[in-house]
Design a protein around this motif. Structure first.
Motif, PDB file in Angstrom:
ATOM      1  N   GLY A   1     -27.310 -35.321  -2.586  1.00  0.00           N
ATOM      2  CA  GLY A   1     -28.225 -36.380  -2.180  1.00  0.00           C
ATOM      3  C   GLY A   1     -28.707 -37.217  -3.347  1.00  0.00           C
ATOM      4  N   SER A   2     -29.070 -36.551  -4.440  1.00  0.00           N
ATOM      5  CA  SER A   2     -29.571 -37.260  -5.618  1.00  0.00           C
ATOM      6  C   SER A   2     -28.499 -37.446  -6.685  1.00  0.00           C
ATOM      7  CB  SER A   2     -30.760 -36.498  -6.212  1.00  0.00           C
ATOM      8  OG  SER A   2     -30.345 -35.221  -6.697  1.00  0.00           O
ATOM      9  N   GLY A   3     -27.340 -36.778  -6.507  1.00  0.00           N
ATOM     10  CA  GLY A   3     -26.293 -36.850  -7.517  1.00  0.00           C
ATOM     11  C   GLY A   3     -26.670 -36.129  -8.795  1.00  0.00           C
ATOM     12  N   ARG A   4     -27.425 -35.015  -8.680  1.00  0.00           N
ATOM     13  CA  ARG A   4     -27.915 -34.288  -9.849  1.00  0.00           C
ATOM     14  C   ARG A   4     -27.378 -32.864  -9.874  1.00  0.00           C
ATOM     15  NH1 ARG A   4     -34.269 -34.455 -10.246  1.00  0.00           N
ATOM     16  NH2 ARG A   4     -33.708 -33.284 -12.133  1.00  0.00           N
ATOM     17  N   GLN A   5     -27.141 -32.359 -11.077  1.00  0.00           N
ATOM     18  CA  GLN A   5     -26.840 -30.943 -11.243  1.00  0.00           C
ATOM     19  C   GLN A   5     -28.133 -30.140 -11.078  1.00  0.00           C
ATOM     20  OE1 GLN A   5     -24.567 -29.795 -14.680  1.00  0.00           O
ATOM     21  NE2 GLN A   5     -23.167 -31.531 -14.524  1.00  0.00           N
ATOM     22  N   ALA A   6     -27.979 -28.894 -10.612  1.00  0.00           N
ATOM     23  CA  ALA A   6     -29.128 -28.018 -10.393  1.00  0.00           C
ATOM     24  C   ALA A   6     -28.763 -26.610 -10.828  1.00  0.00           C
ATOM     25  CB  ALA A   6     -29.545 -28.028  -8.924  1.00  0.00           C
ATOM     26  N   GLY A   7     -29.786 -25.808 -11.130  1.00  0.00           N
ATOM     27  CA  GLY A   7     -29.559 -24.429 -11.533  1.00  0.00           C
ATOM     28  C   GLY A   7     -29.251 -24.295 -13.007  1.00  0.00           C
ATOM     29  N   ASN A   8     -29.089 -23.048 -13.433  1.00  0.00           N
ATOM     30  CA  ASN A   8     -28.894 -22.757 -14.858  1.00  0.00           C
ATOM     31  C   ASN A   8     -27.598 -23.352 -15.385  1.00  0.00           C
ATOM     32  OD1 ASN A   8     -31.231 -21.156 -15.673  1.00  0.00           O
ATOM     33  ND2 ASN A   8     -30.517 -19.676 -14.162  1.00  0.00           N
TER      34      ASN A   8
ATOM     35  N   ALA B   1     -26.705 -20.004 -20.241  1.00  0.00           N
ATOM     36  CA  ALA B   1     -27.487 -20.063 -21.480  1.00  0.00           C
ATOM     37  C   ALA B   1     -28.985 -20.196 -21.231  1.00  0.00           C
ATOM     38  CB  ALA B   1     -27.016 -21.249 -22.327  1.00  0.00           C
ATOM     39  N   THR B   2     -29.398 -20.318 -19.977  1.00  0.00           N
ATOM     40  CA  THR B   2     -30.793 -20.671 -19.681  1.00  0.00           C
ATOM     41  C   THR B   2     -31.402 -19.725 -18.659  1.00  0.00           C
ATOM     42  OG1 THR B   2     -30.058 -22.213 -17.959  1.00  0.00           O
ATOM     43  CG2 THR B   2     -30.419 -23.120 -20.163  1.00  0.00           C
ATOM     44  N   THR B   3     -32.704 -19.851 -18.519  1.00  0.00           N
ATOM     45  CA  THR B   3     -33.432 -19.182 -17.456  1.00  0.00           C
ATOM     46  C   THR B   3     -34.214 -20.197 -16.642  1.00  0.00           C
ATOM     47  OG1 THR B   3     -35.100 -17.519 -16.894  1.00  0.00           O
ATOM     48  CG2 THR B   3     -35.451 -18.725 -18.928  1.00  0.00           C
ATOM     49  N   SER B   4     -34.333 -19.929 -15.345  1.00  0.00           N
ATOM     50  CA  SER B   4     -35.305 -20.574 -14.458  1.00  0.00           C
ATOM     51  C   SER B   4     -35.081 -22.052 -14.190  1.00  0.00           C
ATOM     52  CB  SER B   4     -36.737 -20.362 -14.986  1.00  0.00           C
ATOM     53  OG  SER B   4     -37.023 -18.978 -15.036  1.00  0.00           O
ATOM     54  N   LEU B   5     -33.896 -22.591 -14.495  1.00  0.00           N
ATOM     55  CA  LEU B   5     -33.606 -23.927 -13.991  1.00  0.00           C
ATOM     56  C   LEU B   5     -33.410 -23.811 -12.479  1.00  0.00           C
ATOM     57  CD1 LEU B   5     -31.246 -25.456 -16.711  1.00  0.00           C
ATOM     58  CD2 LEU B   5     -33.659 -25.941 -16.282  1.00  0.00           C
ATOM     59  N   PRO B   6     -34.087 -24.635 -11.693  1.00  0.00           N
ATOM     60  CA  PRO B   6     -34.199 -24.374 -10.252  1.00  0.00           C
ATOM     61  C   PRO B   6     -32.924 -24.668  -9.468  1.00  0.00           C
ATOM     62  CG  PRO B   6     -35.277 -26.441 -10.818  1.00  0.00           C
ATOM     63  CD  PRO B   6     -34.878 -25.799 -12.123  1.00  0.00           C
ATOM     64  N   GLU B   7     -32.652 -23.784  -8.494  1.00  0.00           N
ATOM     65  CA  GLU B   7     -31.577 -24.041  -7.546  1.00  0.00           C
ATOM     66  C   GLU B   7     -31.995 -25.121  -6.551  1.00  0.00           C
ATOM     67  OE1 GLU B   7     -30.569 -20.298  -5.827  1.00  0.00           O
ATOM     68  OE2 GLU B   7     -29.957 -19.410  -7.736  1.00  0.00           O
ATOM     69  N   ALA B   8     -33.272 -25.190  -6.262  1.00  0.00           N
ATOM     70  CA  ALA B   8     -33.831 -26.261  -5.430  1.00  0.00           C
ATOM     71  C   ALA B   8     -35.012 -26.837  -6.196  1.00  0.00           C
ATOM     72  CB  ALA B   8     -34.271 -25.732  -4.065  1.00  0.00           C
TER      73      ALA B   8
END
Length: 593
Positions: free
Chosen positions: A560-567, A245-252
C-alpha cells in the motif's frame, strides 16, 4: 521524520553490523557483536538515542550511493553547487579491530562537511563520559560508560549540547578520515589504525569472497548481493548465522509485532547453509556444523529452536523502555520468547541441510552423525507432540502440516543416510514413523476440496506449505499443491503479494502484518516448477524491484505504501531470493538459434 527502512544500507565486519541512512547518518550500531547493546539507536527513536551524521552542510546536497563492487564498503557520492565528494564507509574486517571508518574524499571543487556524533550506550540507557584525549595533530575523543569505551579520531570535535560536532572543507584530491574504535572500558583506549591498509584489506577480502559466486541471468547481481548479505550475517569467529542485523523493526507500522532477530535460529541457519552449499561455499558447512555441535551439546531433550551467536541458551525476552520504537512502534524487545517454543520442523531443516552438505562432499564424522542420530531419537520421542509452527505462533499448539512434513523429511534423511550412505541408525523405527507422518498429513492435513491445510484443525492455508515440494514430500505439480496454490491466491494474496497466513487469532497476537517477502520468493519457485514460468518471471521482477538501491531486503513489504517493513537486512528474504533465482535459472528455456 522517521527514515524509511529501505533507506538504510548495512555495513558489516562479520561480527557486527551498522545501518547507514541515505542521508549519511549511522542510526544503528552494536559493538562488538550483532546482539550487543546499541551505541547508536536512532533507528528505534531519534538522534537523541544515539547517531553519527556525516554529510555536507549544504541542505540541498544530492546523494547517490553504491557498494564498491562485491564488498560492504559503502560509497555515497555527494554533489553540491560547489563540488563533488564521496564518503567511503566500512567496518574493518581485521580480527580484533572493532571499528567504523568514514573517509571523505574530495572529487572536484570544494565541499563543507559536518560530522555530528551522539553516543548513547546500552540501548540509550547510558550517556557516556566524554573527554578530549588527542593533541594538535591527532584529534580524538574518548567516550566511556559501563563496560564500553570508544575512541573517535578525526577532525576536531567540539561539544555542542549533548553532541560533538566537527566542521571542515574537503577539496579535490584530499581525503579526511574519521575512525570510531571500540574497546573494553577497563583497558587502554584502542590504538589508531592504518586507514589505507585497513580499507585495502577489507575491500580485497569482500571482493575475493564475492568473486567465487557463480551467478548468471537477469538477477545475477542480486544473487551475489544476497549471498554477501548472508556472509555479513555470519559471525566470523563462532560460525553462528543471525537472522537479521536489527531488533524491533515493526512488521506492522505502529504495531506490537516487533521482535529481536539478532540470534541464530536453527531453521534460518540451516536454510542459509543450503544456499551456501548450492553456491560452492563448503567451508561454511564445516563451520556451521561445528557451531551446531557446540550449541546443542548435552541432552537432546534440551535442544532449542534458537541460540545466541556463540551458542548461548538464555535469551530471555524483555522490553526496553529507553528506546521509543521505530516511528513509535512499541514495545522494543531484546531477547526472544520464542526460544522456549517447540517447533517440530526445525530438526527437519537441520537434517535436510546436513544431507546436502554430505552430498556436496563434506565428510561425515563420528561426532556429526552422532549429533544427527541424537536429534532423530529426540524427534521420535516428540513425534505425537503438537507445536507452535514455523511462524512461532504464540497461541495454542497445533499439528501444523508444514511441521509434520518436516518431521517426515527429517526421518526420510535419516533413512537415506543409513540405506544410501552406509551410516548406522534405527532405520526400522524411522521408516515406520516417516510413513505415519505421511499418513497423518494425507488423512488430516488435506481439505475436502483438495488443498493442504495450515494445521489439522482448520480449513486455512499457509505459505509454509510451499516448502513441501522443496523437501520432496510431494511433487510441485501434485494436484494437492496446485489446489493449495489456488487457495493461497484466493485468500492470501489480496494485493498480489503473498501473506504468511491470515491473522485470524491463531498466532495469539493483535493486529495484522504485511506480506512476508520470503513467501513470495517461495511462490516463484512453485510457479517455476509447476509450468507457470511466465507467472514466476513476473512475480520475481516485482519482488526484486522491492530491493533498495543497494540491493537489500527487509522481512516484509507494505504494497500500500511501497515500504519495506520488519527487521533488516533479513537472511530469510535474501536466501529465498537466491533459491528463486536458482530455480528460474535451472528451468530457463534453451536459447534458440
Amino acid at each position: 521524520m522517521t527514515t524509511p527502512i529501505e533507506d538504510y544500507a548495512v555495513l558489516s565486519n562479520c561480527r557486527s553490523a551498522a545501518l547507514v541512512s541515505a542521508e549519511g547518518s549511522v542510526d544503528w550500531l552494536c559493538l562488538p557483536r550483532y546482539d550487543s547493546g546499541s551505541m547508536f539507536g536512532a533507528l528505534l527513536g531519534d538522534e537523541s538515542h544515539g547517531a553519527w551524521s556525516l554529510r555536507p552542510t549544504d541542505p540541498d546536497a544530492v546523494a547517490t550511493r553504491r557498494y564498491d563492487d562485491g564488498t560492504f564498503v559503502l560509497i555515497t557520492r555527494w554533489e553540491t553547487a560547489t563540488g563533488v565528494a564521496e564518503v567511503h564507509d566500512a567496518m574493518p574486517i581485521d580480527e580484533g579491530v572493532e571499528a567504523l571508518v568514514r573517509r571523505v574524499v574530495g572529487i572536484s571543487g570544494g565541499m563543507d562537511f559536518v560530522s555530528e556524533v551522539r553516543f548513547r550506550f546500552d540501548y540509550a540507557r547510558a550517556i557516556p563520559w566524554v573527554r578530549q584525549i588527542g593533541h594538535a595533530h591527532d584529534h580524538a575523543i574518548l567516550a566511556v560508560a559501563g563496560p564500553d569505551s570508544v575512541v573517535l579520531r578525526g577532525p576536531r570535535l567540539i561539544a555542542v549540547d549533548t553532541a560533538h560536532r566537527a566542521l571542515w572543507t574537503t577539496v579535490a584530491g584530499e581525503s579526511v578520515d574519521s575512525v570510531l574504535s571500540w574497546g573494553p572500558s577497563w583497558q587502554q583506549p584502542p590504538a589508531a589504525i592504518d586507514v589505507d591498509a585497513t580499507l585495502k584489506r577489507t575491500t580485497e577480502w569482500w571482493a575475493e569472497w564475492a568473486g567465487r559466486v557463480e551467478a548468471a541471468g537477469e538477477h545475477a547481481d542480486l544473487v551475489t548481493r544476497s549471498l554477501l548479505v548472508l556472509r555479513a550475517l555470519t559471525h566470523s569467529e563462532t560460525g553462528g548465522i543471525v537472522a537479521a542485523a536489527t531488533t524491533s523493526l515493526p512488521e506492522a507500522f505502529g504495531g506490537e509485532r516487533n521482535w529481536d532477530y539478532r540470534y541464530v535460529w536453527l531453521r534460518d541457519a540451516a536454510l542459509t547453509l543450503s544456499a551456501y552449499i548450492d553456491h560452492g561455499y563448503l567451508e561454511a558447512a564445516h563451520r556451521w556444523r561445528t557451531w551446531l555441535l557446540r550449541a546443542i551439546a548435552g541432552d537432546p531433550a534440551d535442544v532449542q529452536i534458537m541460540y545466541g551467536i556463540a551458542g548461548e541458551r538464555d535469551l530471555p525476552e524483555r522490553e526496553i523502555t529507553s528506546l521509543p520504537g521505530y516511528d513509535g512502534a512499541r514495545p522494543v524487545r531484546i531477547g526472544n520468547g520464542a526460544v522456549d517454543q517447540y517447533q517440530a520442523d526445525v530438526i527437519g531443516e537441520v537434517m535436510v541441510a546436513l544431507e546436502a552438505a554430505r552430498d556436496a562432499g563434506v565428510e561425515e564424522t563420528t561426532f556429526s552423525w552422532s549429533l544427527q542420530r541424537a536429534l532423530l531419537d529426540q524427534l521420535v520421542d516428540w513425534f505425537d507432540r503438537p507445536d507452535n509452527g514455523i511462524w512461532e505462533m504464540r497461541g495454542d499448539p497445533h499439528f501444523f502440516t508444514h511441521s509434520r512434513a518436516m518431521v517426515w523429511a527429517a526421518l526420510d534423511r535419516g533413512i537415506r543416510a543409513v540405506e544410501r550412505d552406509g551410516l548406522d541408525g534405527e532405520v526400522d523405527t524411522w521408516r515406520a514413523l516417516r510413513d505415519r507422518a505421511r499418513a497423518d498429513i494425507d488423512s488430516r492435513g488435506v481439505h475436502a476440496d483438495g488443498w493442504f491445510t495450515q494445521h489439522f484443525d482448520t480449513d486455512e492455508v499457509d505459505a509454509s506449505l510451499l516448502i513441501l515440494p522443496q523437501v520432496g514430500f510431494c511433487a510441485y505439480d501434485d494436484p494437492r499443491m496446485l489446489a493449495t496454490v489456488a487457495r493461497m491466491e484466493q485468500t492470501l494474496m489480496p494485493d498480489g503479494w503473498l501473506l504468511r497466513y491470515r491473522t485470524t487469532g491463531v498466532d495469539g497476537l493483535a493486529g495484522d502484518e504485511h506480506p512476508f517477502l520470503a513467501c513470495s520468493f517461495w511462490l516463484v519457485r512453485q510457479y517455476t516448477h509447476s509450468g507457470r514460468r511466465a507467472d514466476a518471471v513476473a512475480l520475481m521482477r516485482r519482488l526484486t524491484a522491492v530491493a533498495n538501491d543497494v540491493g537489500l531486503l527487509s522481512e516484509e513489504y507494505d504494497p500500500g505504501s511501497g515500504r519495506q517493513a520488519g527487521n533488516t537486512p533479513q537472511a530469510l528474504s535474501h536466501l529465498a531470493l537466491v533459491g528463486a533465482a536458482d530455480a528460474l535459472g535451472v528451468t530457463e528455456p534453451p536459447t534458440v538459434g
